[in-house]
Every structure is written in structure tokens, then in C-alpha cells.
Design an enzyme around this catalytic site. Sequence first.
Site, PDB file in Angstrom:
ATOM      1  N   ASP A   6      43.755 -31.063 -27.713  1.00 48.59           N
ATOM      2  CA  ASP A   6      43.544 -30.137 -26.602  1.00 48.59           C
ATOM      3  C   ASP A   6      44.235 -30.702 -25.371  1.00 48.59           C
ATOM      4  O   ASP A   6      43.930 -31.812 -24.941  1.00 48.59           O
ATOM      5  CB  ASP A   6      42.027 -29.993 -26.371  1.00 48.59           C
ATOM      6  CG  ASP A   6      41.717 -28.820 -25.455  1.00 48.59           C
ATOM      7  OD1 ASP A   6      42.662 -28.116 -25.055  1.00 48.59           O
ATOM      8  OD2 ASP A   6      40.525 -28.626 -25.154  1.00 48.59           O
ATOM      9  N   ASP A 101      47.453 -24.227 -25.725  1.00 50.64           N
ATOM     10  CA  ASP A 101      47.230 -25.639 -25.425  1.00 50.64           C
ATOM     11  C   ASP A 101      46.265 -26.351 -26.365  1.00 50.64           C
ATOM     12  O   ASP A 101      45.841 -27.451 -26.065  1.00 50.64           O
ATOM     13  CB  ASP A 101      46.755 -25.784 -23.982  1.00 50.64           C
ATOM     14  CG  ASP A 101      45.423 -25.102 -23.754  1.00 50.64           C
ATOM     15  OD1 ASP A 101      45.047 -24.265 -24.586  1.00 50.64           O
ATOM     16  OD2 ASP A 101      44.759 -25.417 -22.762  1.00 50.64           O
ATOM     17  N   GLU A 102      45.877 -25.731 -27.449  1.00 46.73           N
ATOM     18  CA  GLU A 102      45.047 -26.485 -28.386  1.00 46.73           C
ATOM     19  C   GLU A 102      45.279 -26.038 -29.823  1.00 46.73           C
ATOM     20  O   GLU A 102      45.703 -24.911 -30.075  1.00 46.73           O
ATOM     21  CB  GLU A 102      43.563 -26.392 -28.021  1.00 46.73           C
ATOM     22  CG  GLU A 102      43.011 -24.999 -28.080  1.00 46.73           C
ATOM     23  CD  GLU A 102      41.495 -24.964 -27.811  1.00 46.73           C
ATOM     24  OE1 GLU A 102      40.760 -25.748 -28.438  1.00 46.73           O
ATOM     25  OE2 GLU A 102      41.083 -24.149 -26.979  1.00 46.73           O
TER      26      GLU A 102
END
Lengths: 387, 366
Positions: A6, A101-102
Site C-alpha cells: 500500500d 496505490d495498493e
Amino acid sequence: MIVHVDMDAFYASVEVRDNPTLKGKPVAVGGSPQGRGVICAANYEARKFGIHSAMPSAHAIRLCKNLVFLPVNMQKYIDVSSKIRDIFYRYTPEVEPLSLDEAFLDVDGSKKLFGSAIEIGHAIKNDIQNELNLTASVGIAQNKYVAKVASDINKPNGFLYIEPGKESQFLDPLPINRLWGIGKASEKRFHEFSLNSIKDIRQSNVQDLETEFGKQGRKVWYLANGIDTRSVESERKAKSISHETTFSQDISDIHALTAILINLTESVASRLRHKQIKCRTVILKLRLADFSRVTRSRTLLEATDITSEIWNTAKSLLQQFYQSENHSLRLIGVGAGGLKKTSEQNQKDLFAEETSSMTNIDKVTDKINAKYGDKIIHRARTTPKNN
Amino acid sequence: MKLTTLRETLLNPLTMVIGVVERRQTLPILANILIQADGKKLTVTATDLEVELKASIDMVVDEPGEVTLPARKLVDICRTLPAEAQLTLKINGEKALLTSGRSRFTLSTLPVKDFPVVDKFKSPTELNLKQSDLKQLIDSTQFAMAQQDVRYYLNGLMLEIQDKQLVSVATDGHRLSYCHLDTTIASDSVQQIIIPRKGVQELSKLLSTDDEMVNVKIGSNHIAIISPALSFISKLIDGKFPDYDRVLPKKTEIKLLANKDTLSAALTRTSILSNEKYRGIRFSLSTNKLSIQAHNPEKEEAEEEIEIQYTGDDIEIGFNVNYLLEALAAIEDENVQISMVDSSSSCLLQQPKNGNCKYVIMPMRL
């Protein structure tokens, strides 16, 4: 083992990286505070002031006068995100991105090549740091849920490995809102039953939980026990295929927009045909000069992969939107939804229009483009006038 | 209002109209049924704003009057009362009291003036038909209607009034059913109307197979079908029905004749192992022989062979088996004639002789 990666305050971190003078300052990315924009991301300096994502931008500015406020530069984040994904793919093909983003990574098959999950986790974290100058938090555990909680707990720049068998030890002290599916409303209801920590839920009887809270009760009991059987889904079925473009300057001329739209439509339709799928729904995506988003969609009678059919629909959606007033756009896109495999469409239609000539044109176009280069043949309208 | 009658006497008209009452309503009053007693006749009316059904019976009542009552509750009460039970319905202010033996039910009412009824409409076209003829016309075509199709005009049955002929057509875009009825009505123009699916289904239930005449009134937005005992009024679908004549195959060179029941039975057995979703089966035709094959994703296979009358070239063609079975079920003769052009064009099923009905089915790519 599952690795959950993350990125820390992703959008804001990217902005700070690209403008080092912002380092150490509270930075937020989001829609304009003058308008009704909201915060998309805030760095950790800004979070100290209580600023968090989804908060109205105007409110954030009030909380922190020195807040550096930046507009969303989505294309940049998408580019960075794809570089991050490239790093993931070095270590395993089993990557399930959750957002820009993860992502979850299943690294069980990569041990011989790259070592243990801990080693891979460190390697990914280092690669992201060295190559992209960004920090990520990594959580490693036997399943997705525990890995995600683990990556979250030591943010930013965290790294946490939960040894198999130690899940309860790790989860027990955490508040119940750490369990997926428990939001503000249900948290209250659980508190009424004196269920305050994950341990309380773990030690409850699953039947009692189910009687009281229904399906959700059973689900959270499993999570509280560190049980999560879902696997990493690396290839999710595409729900839609779309192409969009952001202009360097806002455009309001409908003729110019039409030309861009036809170009995008050609790309979408040719991808549909390449993947042997047809779409039932055509979606027009617009972003106005003030960042507000507009989507318009229309469902077709029959699924199609024919450029001219998708184009006619997209065009009429655009014309409809421009009928009432002129708009200045910063982004236009066209999407195809309601996808199904071409081969599944076996039943012929009684009233089908004669589409075979159109299908043939598309086939030939695809072939020529495949042979001589992308868009070597395209609709005349998209050719710039001075050529 | 006050009436005393047998359970069966009241239940009869109620069950005729109850089908139109939706389980979920947009307006509370639509959950109710209108009951009117004028002294000689009892009339019950139900509506969903699209279809209005009225059933009347002769009944002498103690006190004439009118009321609206919760439709399903009333029907359920009447249904569950013992057979031949004597019941009394009495209106008391805003409540209705239904008693029978030792049973007592107090039902709420809604104002009669709120009950929406279709106003009288102008009907330039009017015809009188035998109930059985109309029922036959509808029943032999309605199964091909589309269901919740975006082409809203397919979600209904098209009736076409021609000179001395009444034509009924239904299609879901993959198959089409056509039937015509000779009438004595002269008309110098052709008029098409589309009755919505729900109305068609209700109408089919209402119509009986006897020769009693019904009066059909067609207005610009409504159709009414009226007999002494019942009245059916439906809104019409405002849309252009596709040109059915264009898709009726004309130059069919491949013709086969099969026993309907034999074919139907073979298809039913084969269909067990066809793909549950797409229902595809394959016809392989050779001289006097039809072989039917099906397989499913589990790689199970079925094959049937039946004797037919056929003399043309060998040909293979795929169909949705449900479409074939439904068309066969509507054909009344013991034999069926199947005509085709080639394996990618529509196929025609009909009675070998004197048939008024035609069934067109588009093939599947296999």
C-alpha cells in the site's frame, strides 16, 4: 503467503517527490477549495491537522492555513501506478490491484526464484524506494485480510510480517472497526453488545453473532479469527473497456471534440474485436473545465463490436449533452460496457439490420492497422486539416 | 352496501380479475378491488392503470352500494372459507365486515372516488368475434412475445385488422409467431395495434372456448373487449411493430415433413443434454432421416434419429430447442412441415395444409 503493498499517501507523495520544495510541508491533492472539491489524498504532515481524504477541500484549508493545495493530476498517478505494478510483476504474476496505490500479491510460487515472502516484501519496498523515490507500507500474512491490516498498522513506510499462527495475537487488541464490513453504524451496534475489540468478537459464539447480526456476524467472526479464504485474483474480468484523453487546454468546440471522440471510439472498438467481445452499453465520459465529471450512457438493442455503431451512439450522447448549452471540457472518453464474449452470441436475430458490410470494413481496417501500424488507416475526420 | 351470497358466487368474479392486481403497487388504491352492487348485478373491477378488468354476475343484494377492498386479502379469505359457505359482506363507515359462520373479518376500505377507471373512449374500429376464435388467435401466437425487451414494442402482441382478416403476430426478435383469422369485417385500410404482454396474458385467461360473441372496441390508446359477463380494457403500446411480412420466409427450397409428436418427443429428450443457457441443438438432415444432437459444457451428448419425409441435399442447422418445442406445441395438426432456405436463414414451421398459423425461427450458429 500474501503480500499487501500500500503506497503511503500516494497522490500527495508523488507531488512532493516531483517538487522537493514541498518536503516537510502539509500537502493535499484534490478538487478546488473554491469550488466544491474534496481532498483525494493528504500527506502525513497534513494529516496531523486532521485532514483526511474525502473531506471538503474548503474545510481542509480552514484546518490548516499553510496547506499546500494541489490539483489532481490523474494521468501522472496512473503512470506512476503502472511503474509500481511493473515492479510487482517482476516477482509474481499473481497480482490483484485494488486501486492505483495498493495491491495483493500471492508470492507462494516465487519462493525458489526470489526467496521467502519477507525477502520479496523487502525487495519490492526497496525497488519502489530506489526506482520511484516513493515509500510503500507492506503487510505479509497468510491471507488477504490479515496482510492488509498488517500493512496498515505501521504506516507510513511500514513493514510487518505476521507469522502463521500468530494472527489472533496480532488482531486481538485492535478495535472492531478494523474488521471489514464494520463501519460507523454497525460499530455502534456491536458496542451495544460489549463487543469492543477484535478479541471480543473472536471469543464470541459464531451462532450468536449470526443470530444477532445476520450474515455480517458470521463474516466478521471469521475475520476476527484471522480466517479469510479468498484468493488473489490476478485477472479480473474486464467490466468495461474505455479510452479517454485529457487535453492540454480545455476544448469547447464540438467539432474538435467529435474528431477526438471518433479516434477514441476506433480504439475501443478495435480492442473489443481483438478481445472477441461485444458491448451492450456505450458510455460517454466527460470532465468539464471545473473538474466535474459527467457520464452518459446508452444501452443498445444488440451487443456490438462495430465501430460505426458505437460511434453513432457516442456521437449522439455528446450531441445531446451539447444541445442545451456549450461546455468547456478538459477530458473526453468513451467506454464500452455490458461486455460479453462474441462466441456466446449464437442466436441470430430476425430483424438484424444489414451489418455485415460494416463488420467487413472493421475487419479489413483491423488487419491493415495490424500490418502497417496503429491507426495507419482511420476515419478521415480525425486527420488534421493541415496535413 | 350489504350482500349475502355463497362463497363460490363471489369468488368466481374475484378470481377472474385478481391477476391484474400487482403485488407491489405505485398507489395504495391499486391494491384494492372495486365492488359495485346496483341491486341486480354485482361488478368487481381491478386495475394496474394499464389493464382494467371487470367481471359481473347477476346478484340481488340487500342494500346496493359500492366500496373498494384490499383485493388479495379478500380473495384469500374467500378462498380459504369452506366450500359452499354462506357469507355476508357489509359496509360500516370506513370498514367492511365480512362474516361467514363463526368467522369475522373487518377489512379497511378506500374511497371509491379514488379508484382509477378508464374513461369511455372513442372507438372508430369495432368488431364482433366469437370468444373461442379470439382465444385461439391469441393462444397460438402469444408465447413468442418478448419479455422486458428494450424494444418495448415487442413486449406485446400485435393485432392487425385487415379487410376480412384479423392477424395476430408476436416476436421476441429471435422467433415469430403469426396467425390469421377470417372475419366478415370489411376494411379499406390496415390498422395495427400492440397489446402489452400482461394484458394479453390476462385476456387469454379470461376468454373461454365457447362460441359466445365478444365486442372488440379499438381506440387510439385503448382496446376494450366486452362480453355480458366481463370487460377487459388495456392501454396500447405506442410503437411501430416490425414488418413481420419481410421475415416470413418465402422462397424455401428445403422442405421436410415430420410427425409432430415424434419430433416433439425426440426434441424434449435431446434438450436434456443441451446447454442450459443457450439451449442449442443441431439438426442433421439426410434423405428421409433427421438426426438431432445436443451437447453441454460437461461434454455430455444426446442423439436422436427420427424418420421424416425429405428428399433434398444433406444439411446441418442449429436451433434453440425451446423455440422449436413451443412452436410445435402450438401446431394443431398431427404433422408439421418445416421449410428452410439454408443453415443461416430463418426457418418456417407450419401445418402441412390449411394452416392459419406460421412460426418463424432464426437458427443458431453452432
